[in-house]
Enzyme design. Structure first.
Site, short mmCIF file in Angstrom:
data_model
loop_
_atom_site.label_atom_id
_atom_site.label_comp_id
_atom_site.label_asym_id
_atom_site.label_seq_id
_atom_site.Cartn_x
_atom_site.Cartn_y
_atom_site.Cartn_z
N GLY A 195 -18.92 -8.94 34.60
CA GLY A 195 -19.20 -7.55 34.98
C GLY A 195 -17.91 -6.84 35.37
O GLY A 195 -17.91 -5.90 36.17
N TYR B 170 -34.81 -4.63 41.03
CA TYR B 170 -33.44 -4.92 41.46
C TYR B 170 -33.46 -5.66 42.80
O TYR B 170 -32.80 -6.70 42.96
CB TYR B 170 -32.69 -3.59 41.59
N LYS C 294 -32.38 -9.51 43.95
CA LYS C 294 -31.40 -9.76 45.02
C LYS C 294 -31.95 -10.77 46.03
O LYS C 294 -31.24 -11.68 46.45
CB LYS C 294 -30.98 -8.45 45.71
N1 SER Z 1 -25.70 0.94 44.82
C1 SER Z 1 -26.86 0.16 44.50
C2 SER Z 1 -27.92 1.00 43.90
O1 SER Z 1 -28.01 2.15 44.26
C3 SER Z 1 -27.40 -0.52 45.72
O2 SER Z 1 -26.97 -1.82 45.71
O3 SER Z 1 -28.68 0.53 43.13
#
Ligand code: SER
Length: 319
Positions: free
Chosen positions: A8, A143, A147
Protein backbone atom coordinates in the site's frame (compact mmCIF):
# COMPACT_ATOMS: atom_id res chain seq x y z
CA UNK A 1 20.95 -3.89 8.18
CA UNK A 2 17.23 -4.15 7.80
CA UNK A 3 15.24 -4.82 4.60
CA UNK A 4 11.78 -3.33 4.68
CA UNK A 5 8.69 -4.07 2.62
CA UNK A 6 5.85 -1.53 2.44
CA UNK A 7 2.54 -2.68 0.93
CA UNK A 8 0.00 0.00 0.00
CA UNK A 9 3.04 2.22 -0.53
CA UNK A 10 1.19 4.51 -2.95
CA UNK A 11 -1.61 5.27 -0.49
CA UNK A 12 -1.92 8.33 1.74
CA UNK A 13 0.29 7.01 4.56
CA UNK A 14 2.69 5.05 2.35
CA UNK A 15 3.60 8.11 0.29
CA UNK A 16 4.91 9.78 3.46
CA UNK A 17 6.17 6.72 5.31
CA UNK A 18 8.30 5.34 2.45
CA UNK A 19 10.45 8.51 2.10
CA UNK A 20 10.98 8.59 5.88
CA UNK A 21 12.01 4.90 5.97
CA UNK A 22 14.30 5.45 2.97
CA UNK A 23 15.90 8.41 4.76
CA UNK A 24 16.49 6.34 7.90
CA UNK A 25 17.51 3.00 6.39
CA UNK A 26 18.84 3.82 2.91
CA UNK A 27 16.88 3.97 -0.33
CA UNK A 28 17.81 0.48 -1.51
CA UNK A 29 16.62 -1.12 1.75
CA UNK A 30 12.98 -0.03 1.44
CA UNK A 31 10.90 -1.92 -1.12
CA UNK A 32 7.67 -0.14 -1.99
CA UNK A 33 4.76 -2.12 -3.42
CA UNK A 34 1.98 -0.46 -5.37
CA UNK A 35 -0.89 -2.02 -7.24
CA UNK A 36 -3.59 0.13 -8.83
CA UNK A 37 -2.30 3.65 -8.19
CA UNK A 38 1.01 4.71 -9.76
CA UNK A 39 3.16 7.24 -7.90
CA UNK A 40 5.28 9.88 -9.66
CA UNK A 41 8.62 9.12 -11.32
CA UNK A 42 10.65 10.58 -8.45
CA UNK A 43 9.06 8.15 -5.97
CA UNK A 44 9.56 5.16 -8.28
CA UNK A 45 13.16 6.04 -9.09
CA UNK A 46 14.20 6.74 -5.49
CA UNK A 47 14.24 3.06 -4.48
CA UNK A 48 12.99 -0.43 -5.34
CA UNK A 49 9.37 -0.31 -6.51
CA UNK A 50 7.29 -3.38 -7.40
CA UNK A 51 3.78 -3.64 -8.77
CA UNK A 52 2.03 -6.55 -7.09
CA UNK A 53 -1.28 -7.58 -5.53
CA UNK A 54 -0.97 -7.94 -1.74
CA UNK A 55 -3.75 -10.56 -1.77
CA UNK A 56 -1.58 -12.84 -3.94
CA UNK A 57 0.48 -14.92 -1.50
CA UNK A 58 2.89 -16.27 -4.14
CA UNK A 59 3.65 -12.80 -5.44
CA UNK A 60 4.33 -11.53 -1.91
CA UNK A 61 6.50 -14.57 -1.08
CA UNK A 62 8.55 -13.98 -4.22
CA UNK A 63 9.23 -10.35 -3.28
CA UNK A 64 10.09 -11.30 0.32
CA UNK A 65 12.63 -13.86 -0.96
CA UNK A 66 14.00 -11.65 -3.72
CA UNK A 67 14.89 -8.82 -1.33
CA UNK A 68 15.51 -10.76 1.90
CA UNK A 69 12.76 -8.85 3.71
CA UNK A 70 12.82 -8.85 7.54
CA UNK A 71 10.36 -6.04 8.35
CA UNK A 72 6.93 -5.31 6.84
CA UNK A 73 4.63 -2.30 6.98
CA UNK A 74 1.42 -3.83 5.67
CA UNK A 75 -0.56 -0.70 4.84
CA UNK A 76 -2.76 -1.87 1.97
CA UNK A 77 -6.44 -1.30 2.79
CA UNK A 78 -9.80 -0.10 1.51
CA UNK A 79 -11.13 2.75 3.70
CA UNK A 80 -14.55 3.21 5.30
CA UNK A 81 -16.60 4.89 2.55
CA UNK A 82 -15.21 2.71 -0.28
CA UNK A 83 -15.68 -0.33 1.94
CA UNK A 84 -19.41 0.41 2.27
CA UNK A 85 -19.70 0.52 -1.52
CA UNK A 86 -17.91 -2.81 -1.91
CA UNK A 87 -17.96 -4.78 1.38
CA UNK A 88 -16.77 -8.05 -0.21
CA UNK A 89 -13.69 -6.41 -1.70
CA UNK A 90 -13.00 -4.64 1.62
CA UNK A 91 -13.06 -7.98 3.44
CA UNK A 92 -10.85 -9.70 0.85
CA UNK A 93 -8.22 -6.96 0.69
CA UNK A 94 -8.19 -5.94 4.35
CA UNK A 95 -8.53 -9.33 6.02
CA UNK A 96 -7.31 -11.64 3.27
CA UNK A 97 -4.20 -9.51 2.76
CA UNK A 98 -3.44 -9.37 6.49
CA UNK A 99 -3.83 -13.14 6.96
CA UNK A 100 -1.46 -13.75 4.04
CA UNK A 101 1.14 -11.37 5.45
CA UNK A 102 0.93 -12.86 8.97
CA UNK A 103 1.36 -16.36 7.51
CA UNK A 104 4.33 -15.20 5.43
CA UNK A 105 5.84 -13.64 8.56
CA UNK A 106 5.62 -16.99 10.30
CA UNK A 107 6.91 -19.00 7.35
CA UNK A 108 9.74 -16.64 6.36
CA UNK A 109 10.86 -15.55 9.83
CA UNK A 110 9.93 -11.88 9.30
CA UNK A 111 11.20 -10.09 12.41
CA UNK A 112 8.58 -7.35 12.74
CA UNK A 113 5.26 -6.30 11.15
CA UNK A 114 3.26 -3.11 11.38
CA UNK A 115 -0.45 -3.13 10.57
CA UNK A 116 -2.78 -0.12 10.82
CA UNK A 117 -6.07 -0.30 12.69
CA UNK A 118 -8.35 2.72 13.00
CA UNK A 119 -10.91 4.63 15.06
CA UNK A 120 -13.33 2.74 12.78
CA UNK A 121 -12.83 -0.30 15.04
CA UNK A 122 -15.21 1.50 17.41
CA UNK A 123 -18.94 1.76 16.81
CA UNK A 124 -22.18 3.35 18.00
CA UNK A 125 -22.17 1.42 21.30
CA UNK A 126 -18.64 2.61 22.21
CA UNK A 127 -18.32 5.56 24.64
CA UNK A 128 -17.68 8.50 22.28
CA UNK A 129 -15.65 10.81 24.50
CA UNK A 130 -12.17 9.96 25.68
CA UNK A 131 -12.77 6.45 24.32
CA UNK A 132 -10.79 3.97 26.46
CA UNK A 133 -8.25 1.45 25.15
CA UNK A 134 -10.35 -1.49 26.31
CA UNK A 135 -13.96 -0.91 25.36
CA UNK A 136 -16.88 -2.13 23.26
CA UNK A 137 -15.88 -2.89 19.65
CA UNK A 138 -19.09 -3.23 17.62
CA UNK A 139 -18.49 -1.26 14.40
CA UNK A 140 -21.26 -1.03 11.82
CA UNK A 141 -19.07 -0.60 8.71
CA UNK A 142 -17.28 -3.42 6.87
CA UNK A 143 -14.06 -1.41 7.20
CA UNK A 144 -14.55 -1.40 10.99
CA UNK A 145 -15.36 -5.11 11.00
CA UNK A 146 -12.06 -5.83 9.21
CA UNK A 147 -10.20 -3.65 11.71
CA UNK A 148 -11.63 -5.47 14.76
CA UNK A 149 -11.10 -8.90 13.17
CA UNK A 150 -7.59 -7.82 12.08
CA UNK A 151 -6.68 -6.68 15.59
CA UNK A 152 -7.77 -10.04 16.99
CA UNK A 153 -5.86 -11.84 14.25
CA UNK A 154 -2.66 -9.89 15.07
CA UNK A 155 -3.02 -10.70 18.75
CA UNK A 156 -3.61 -14.37 17.93
CA UNK A 157 -0.51 -14.63 15.71
CA UNK A 158 1.57 -12.94 18.38
CA UNK A 159 0.38 -15.24 21.17
CA UNK A 160 0.30 -18.47 19.19
CA UNK A 161 3.26 -18.09 16.83
CA UNK A 162 5.32 -15.31 18.42
CA UNK A 163 4.96 -12.98 15.40
CA UNK A 164 6.14 -9.51 16.49
CA UNK A 165 3.20 -7.61 15.02
CA UNK A 166 2.43 -4.08 16.21
CA UNK A 167 -0.54 -1.85 15.46
CA UNK A 168 -2.05 1.61 15.95
CA UNK A 169 -5.68 2.74 15.80
CA UNK A 170 -5.06 5.76 13.58
CA UNK A 171 -7.42 8.71 13.77
CA UNK A 172 -8.25 10.64 10.56
CA UNK A 173 -4.94 11.70 9.00
CA UNK A 174 -4.27 15.04 7.34
CA UNK A 175 -1.45 15.21 4.81
CA UNK A 176 -0.07 17.71 2.33
CA UNK A 177 1.53 15.04 0.18
CA UNK A 178 -0.72 12.25 -1.15
CA UNK A 179 -4.50 12.52 -1.01
CA UNK A 180 -6.48 10.03 1.02
CA UNK A 181 -9.03 7.97 -0.89
CA UNK A 182 -12.43 6.71 0.12
CA UNK A 183 -12.38 7.60 3.81
CA UNK A 184 -14.93 9.42 5.98
CA UNK A 185 -12.28 11.80 7.35
CA UNK A 186 -11.05 12.83 3.85
CA UNK A 187 -12.92 16.16 4.12
CA UNK A 188 -10.23 17.38 6.53
CA UNK A 189 -7.70 17.19 3.67
CA UNK A 190 -9.97 18.33 0.80
CA UNK A 191 -10.98 21.45 2.72
CA UNK A 192 -7.40 22.78 2.53
CA UNK A 193 -7.09 22.21 -1.23
CA UNK A 194 -10.47 23.85 -1.92
CA UNK A 195 -9.75 26.78 0.41
CA UNK A 196 -6.55 27.51 -1.50
CA UNK A 197 -7.96 26.88 -4.98
CA UNK A 198 -11.51 28.29 -4.75
CA UNK A 199 -11.90 29.90 -1.28
CA UNK A 200 -14.95 27.70 -0.73
CA UNK A 201 -15.76 24.11 0.19
CA UNK A 202 -18.91 22.00 0.41
CA UNK A 203 -18.43 19.60 3.31
CA UNK A 204 -20.20 16.21 3.29
CA UNK A 205 -20.34 16.11 7.11
CA UNK A 206 -22.36 18.30 9.52
CA UNK A 207 -20.53 21.33 10.85
CA UNK A 208 -20.43 19.90 14.40
CA UNK A 209 -19.12 16.40 13.54
CA UNK A 210 -16.14 16.22 15.85
CA UNK A 211 -13.69 13.42 15.05
CA UNK A 212 -10.21 12.47 16.26
CA UNK A 213 -7.57 13.69 13.79
CA UNK A 214 -3.78 13.81 13.38
CA UNK A 215 -1.25 15.56 11.16
CA UNK A 216 0.76 13.18 8.97
CA UNK A 217 4.15 13.95 10.52
CA UNK A 218 2.76 12.90 13.91
CA UNK A 219 1.31 9.70 12.38
CA UNK A 220 4.69 8.85 10.82
CA UNK A 221 6.49 9.55 14.08
CA UNK A 222 4.06 7.31 16.01
CA UNK A 223 4.52 4.51 13.48
CA UNK A 224 8.31 4.66 13.48
CA UNK A 225 8.51 5.05 17.28
CA UNK A 226 6.24 2.05 17.83
CA UNK A 227 8.27 -0.08 15.42
CA UNK A 228 11.58 0.94 17.01
CA UNK A 229 10.41 0.24 20.57
CA UNK A 230 11.82 -2.63 22.56
CA UNK A 231 9.46 -5.64 22.22
CA UNK A 232 9.10 -5.77 26.03
CA UNK A 233 7.53 -2.29 26.05
CA UNK A 234 4.77 -3.34 23.63
CA UNK A 235 2.10 -4.56 26.01
CA UNK A 236 -0.86 -4.40 23.61
CA UNK A 237 -0.83 -6.74 20.62
CA UNK A 238 -4.29 -5.97 19.31
CA UNK A 239 -3.83 -2.24 18.57
CA UNK A 240 -2.96 0.91 20.52
CA UNK A 241 -5.35 3.87 20.80
CA UNK A 242 -3.58 6.89 19.30
CA UNK A 243 -4.61 10.54 19.45
CA UNK A 244 -3.46 14.09 18.78
CA UNK A 245 -6.35 16.53 18.23
CA UNK A 246 -10.12 16.42 17.83
CA UNK A 247 -12.01 18.97 15.75
CA UNK A 248 -15.22 19.50 13.79
CA UNK A 249 -15.55 20.82 10.21
CA UNK A 250 -16.71 24.14 11.67
CA UNK A 251 -13.56 24.43 13.80
CA UNK A 252 -11.08 23.65 11.02
CA UNK A 253 -12.98 26.00 8.67
CA UNK A 254 -12.67 28.80 11.26
CA UNK A 255 -8.94 28.14 11.61
CA UNK A 256 -8.45 28.27 7.81
CA UNK A 257 -10.48 31.50 7.68
CA UNK A 258 -7.91 33.16 9.94
CA UNK A 259 -5.45 32.80 7.03
CA UNK A 260 -7.83 32.96 4.02
CA UNK A 261 -10.40 35.57 5.02
CA UNK A 262 -12.65 34.99 2.01
CA UNK A 263 -13.01 31.27 2.73
CA UNK A 264 -16.59 29.98 3.10
CA UNK A 265 -17.61 26.45 4.05
CA UNK A 266 -21.09 25.00 3.46
CA UNK A 267 -22.45 21.70 4.72
CA UNK A 268 -24.40 19.02 2.88
CA UNK A 269 -24.16 15.71 4.76
CA UNK A 270 -24.25 12.48 2.71
CA UNK A 271 -24.00 8.76 3.62
CA UNK A 272 -20.65 9.38 5.33
CA UNK A 273 -22.42 11.31 8.12
CA UNK A 274 -23.79 8.05 9.57
CA UNK A 275 -20.27 6.59 9.58
CA UNK A 276 -18.86 9.67 11.34
CA UNK A 277 -21.72 9.55 13.87
CA UNK A 278 -20.73 5.99 14.81
CA UNK A 279 -17.13 6.94 15.65
CA UNK A 280 -15.63 8.51 18.80
CA UNK A 281 -15.20 12.26 19.25
CA UNK A 282 -11.98 11.87 21.25
CA UNK A 283 -9.61 9.07 22.21
CA UNK A 284 -7.78 8.15 25.42
CA UNK A 285 -4.30 7.14 24.22
CA UNK A 286 -2.64 7.08 27.65
CA UNK A 287 -1.44 3.48 27.17
CA UNK A 288 0.60 4.45 24.08
CA UNK A 289 2.02 7.43 26.00
CA UNK A 290 2.95 5.23 28.97
CA UNK A 291 4.16 2.04 27.25
CA UNK A 292 6.37 3.47 24.49
CA UNK A 293 6.47 7.21 25.09
CA UNK A 294 4.05 8.50 22.43
CA UNK A 295 3.78 12.30 22.25
CA UNK A 296 2.16 14.39 19.50
CA UNK A 297 3.47 17.71 18.20
CA UNK A 298 0.74 19.28 16.04
CA UNK A 299 -2.46 20.89 17.34
CA UNK A 300 -5.11 22.38 15.03
CA UNK A 301 -3.44 25.79 14.82
CA UNK A 302 0.04 24.50 14.04
CA UNK A 303 -1.27 21.93 11.59
CA UNK A 304 -3.38 24.48 9.68
CA UNK A 305 -0.43 26.82 9.35
CA UNK A 306 1.86 24.08 8.07
CA UNK A 307 -0.75 22.62 5.69
CA UNK A 308 -1.41 25.98 4.07
CA UNK A 309 2.30 26.81 3.76
CA UNK A 310 3.27 23.45 2.25
CA UNK A 311 0.24 23.12 -0.03
CA UNK A 312 0.40 26.65 -1.36
CA UNK A 313 4.10 26.19 -2.17
CA UNK A 314 3.45 22.85 -3.91
CA UNK A 315 0.39 24.02 -5.85
CA UNK A 316 1.87 27.46 -6.58
CA UNK A 317 -1.14 29.21 -5.01
CA UNK A 318 -0.74 32.33 -2.87
CA UNK A 319 -3.02 33.09 0.10
N1 SER B 1 -9.52 7.78 7.73
C1 SER B 1 -10.25 6.55 7.80
C2 SER B 1 -11.56 6.66 7.12
O1 SER B 1 -12.12 7.73 7.15
C3 SER B 1 -10.45 6.13 9.22
O2 SER B 1 -9.52 5.18 9.54
O3 SER B 1 -12.04 5.71 6.62
Amino acid sequence: MTRILVTGATGQIGMSLVPELRRKHGNSNVIAIGHRKMPDEAFINAGPFEIADATNKEAMAEIINKYGIDTVYHLVSLLSATGEKNPDLAWNVNMGGLKIMLDLAREHGIKRIFWPSSIAAFGPTTPRDNTPQDTVLEPNTMYGVTKVAGELMCNYYHKKYGVDVRSLRYPGIISNNALPGGGTTDYAVEIFYEALKHQKYKCYLRDDSTLPMMYMSDAIKATVDLMESDPASIKIRTSYNLAAVSFSPKEVAAEIKKHIHAFECTYEPDFRQAIADSWPRSIDDSRARKDWGWKHTYDLKKMTQDMLEKLSARLGLKY
